[in-house]
Every structure is written in structure tokens, then in C-alpha cells.
Scaffold this motif. Sequence first.
Motif, PDB file in Angstrom:
ATOM      1  N   GLY A   1       0.827  -1.207   0.000  1.00  0.00           N
ATOM      2  CA  GLY A   1       0.000   0.000   0.000  1.00  0.00           C
ATOM      3  C   GLY A   1       0.859   1.253   0.000  1.00  0.00           C
ATOM      4  O   GLY A   1       0.585   2.202  -0.746  1.00  0.00           O
ATOM      5  N   LEU A   2       1.904   1.254   0.814  1.00  0.00           N
ATOM      6  CA  LEU A   2       2.833   2.387   0.840  1.00  0.00           C
ATOM      7  C   LEU A   2       3.534   2.520  -0.511  1.00  0.00           C
ATOM      8  O   LEU A   2       3.725   3.625  -1.021  1.00  0.00           O
ATOM      9  N   THR A   3       3.885   1.396  -1.118  1.00  0.00           N
ATOM     10  CA  THR A   3       4.519   1.403  -2.444  1.00  0.00           C
ATOM     11  C   THR A   3       3.614   2.089  -3.462  1.00  0.00           C
ATOM     12  O   THR A   3       4.036   2.994  -4.184  1.00  0.00           O
ATOM     13  N   HIS A   4       2.356   1.655  -3.533  1.00  0.00           N
ATOM     14  CA  HIS A   4       1.421   2.243  -4.499  1.00  0.00           C
ATOM     15  C   HIS A   4       1.193   3.728  -4.215  1.00  0.00           C
ATOM     16  O   HIS A   4       1.143   4.540  -5.145  1.00  0.00           O
TER      17      HIS A   4
ATOM     18  N   LEU B   1      -3.625  -0.222   1.954  1.00  0.00           N
ATOM     19  CA  LEU B   1      -3.373   0.213   3.324  1.00  0.00           C
ATOM     20  C   LEU B   1      -4.543  -0.169   4.221  1.00  0.00           C
ATOM     21  O   LEU B   1      -4.350  -0.680   5.335  1.00  0.00           O
ATOM     22  N   ARG B   2      -5.760   0.053   3.741  1.00  0.00           N
ATOM     23  CA  ARG B   2      -6.939  -0.306   4.546  1.00  0.00           C
ATOM     24  C   ARG B   2      -7.087  -1.826   4.688  1.00  0.00           C
ATOM     25  O   ARG B   2      -7.470  -2.316   5.755  1.00  0.00           O
TER      26      ARG B   2
ATOM     27  N   ASN C   1      -0.358   6.073  -7.043  1.00  0.00           N
ATOM     28  CA  ASN C   1      -1.596   5.312  -7.243  1.00  0.00           C
ATOM     29  C   ASN C   1      -2.429   5.430  -5.961  1.00  0.00           C
ATOM     30  O   ASN C   1      -2.360   4.576  -5.078  1.00  0.00           O
ATOM     31  N   ALA C   2      -3.224   6.497  -5.875  1.00  0.00           N
ATOM     32  CA  ALA C   2      -3.994   6.775  -4.663  1.00  0.00           C
ATOM     33  C   ALA C   2      -5.034   5.695  -4.395  1.00  0.00           C
ATOM     34  O   ALA C   2      -5.200   5.254  -3.251  1.00  0.00           O
ATOM     35  N   VAL C   3      -5.731   5.260  -5.414  1.00  0.00           N
ATOM     36  CA  VAL C   3      -6.796   4.266  -5.215  1.00  0.00           C
ATOM     37  C   VAL C   3      -6.213   2.948  -4.713  1.00  0.00           C
ATOM     38  O   VAL C   3      -6.649   2.398  -3.702  1.00  0.00           O
TER      39      VAL C   3
ATOM     40  N   ARG D   1      -5.051  10.458   3.845  1.00  0.00           N
ATOM     41  CA  ARG D   1      -4.244  11.519   3.233  1.00  0.00           C
ATOM     42  C   ARG D   1      -3.967  11.246   1.758  1.00  0.00           C
ATOM     43  O   ARG D   1      -3.987  12.166   0.935  1.00  0.00           O
ATOM     44  N   VAL D   2      -3.736   9.981   1.421  1.00  0.00           N
ATOM     45  CA  VAL D   2      -3.482   9.605   0.025  1.00  0.00           C
ATOM     46  C   VAL D   2      -4.710   9.893  -0.830  1.00  0.00           C
ATOM     47  O   VAL D   2      -4.602  10.466  -1.920  1.00  0.00           O
TER      48      VAL D   2
END
Length: 168
Positions: free
Chosen positions: A90-93, A106-107, A98-100, A145-146
Motif C-alpha cells: 500500500g505504501l509502495t502504491h 493500506l486499509r 496510485n492513490a486508489v 491523506r493519500v
Amino acid sequence: MNVRDRDGEGRARNARPRDGLGRPLPYGAQGVERQAEGVVREPGETVREAQRLLDAGMPFHAHEVFEDAWKSGPAEAAPLWRALAQLAVGLTHAARGNAVGGARLLRRGAAALAGLDGPDKAGDGPPYGMDLPGLAGWARELAVRVEAGAAVDAAAEAPQLTGGPGPA
């Protein structure tokens, strides 16, 4: 004919160099050294190596360390390592813009950590000294935030796996 990179056992492997976020670079470009796959580590070694990579702004590579742990370790530990791998991806994206996908992973990782904050094998506290509720909170906050359009620097946003999450 499309020639694919293969390992010694004939499995497809992409030998292209990669950057610190795992993005493929052109053949011949200077990339970041890739993590060896299938490395069996003790849990503490997994946490230390993943933290080193996260701190260096290389969450894609940290994900590979967590993936090795979930695939080579005991089945009862797999959900923990898989959830941590999801946080790293998730951090990578998110760092790739890549916000979506970043927010979603992450979630997903944060949700998977729910209920895993029990005693470690010795009964002394959280698994391998990690603050799982804190890591889940870090992931949920970063996802918000993303989605709001924040630019993400992977090293600056790296969670602290032990001793509480948040940038070092």
C-alpha cells in the motif's frame, strides 16, 4: 517470439532492474539490488530487515521480506506477515502516485491486523514487539491523506514496526 526471463527451475522471473519502489527500469539501467526470494529468517530478522528497507524508502522490497516470512514460516503466523506485506505494498502504491490502489491496500492491511494484537509466543506482549493497533492506525491515516491527494515520500512515511508507528 516473446522471450521471458526464467529462473533455474523454469519459472518466469523478470530480470529487469527495478527502482527503489519496485518499478521496472529499462534493461541495462542502474537499479536497486533486488531482494533474494525465498529467504528464511527468524521473525526478529524479518522485522529488522523490513524496517531497514522501509526506512530506506523501499517498501516494495520490504513487502518481499514479509512475503518470504508468510510463505516460509508457521501457518499461524501467516496472517500477520501477509497483513504487513499489504501495508508495505500500500505504501509502495501510494508513493508511486496510485492513490486508489495505495489506499485500498493500506486499509486491507489495517483490517487484517485487527484482532492479531495478542501475546507473542512467549506470552510477553505483542507479536515480535510490534504495535499492531498503532500500525493499523498509521495505515488508515495514511490512506485518508493519500485519497485527499497528498504526495507520499516512502522513506518519510515509513512506519516504525516496533516502538510505535510513524516516521523515524
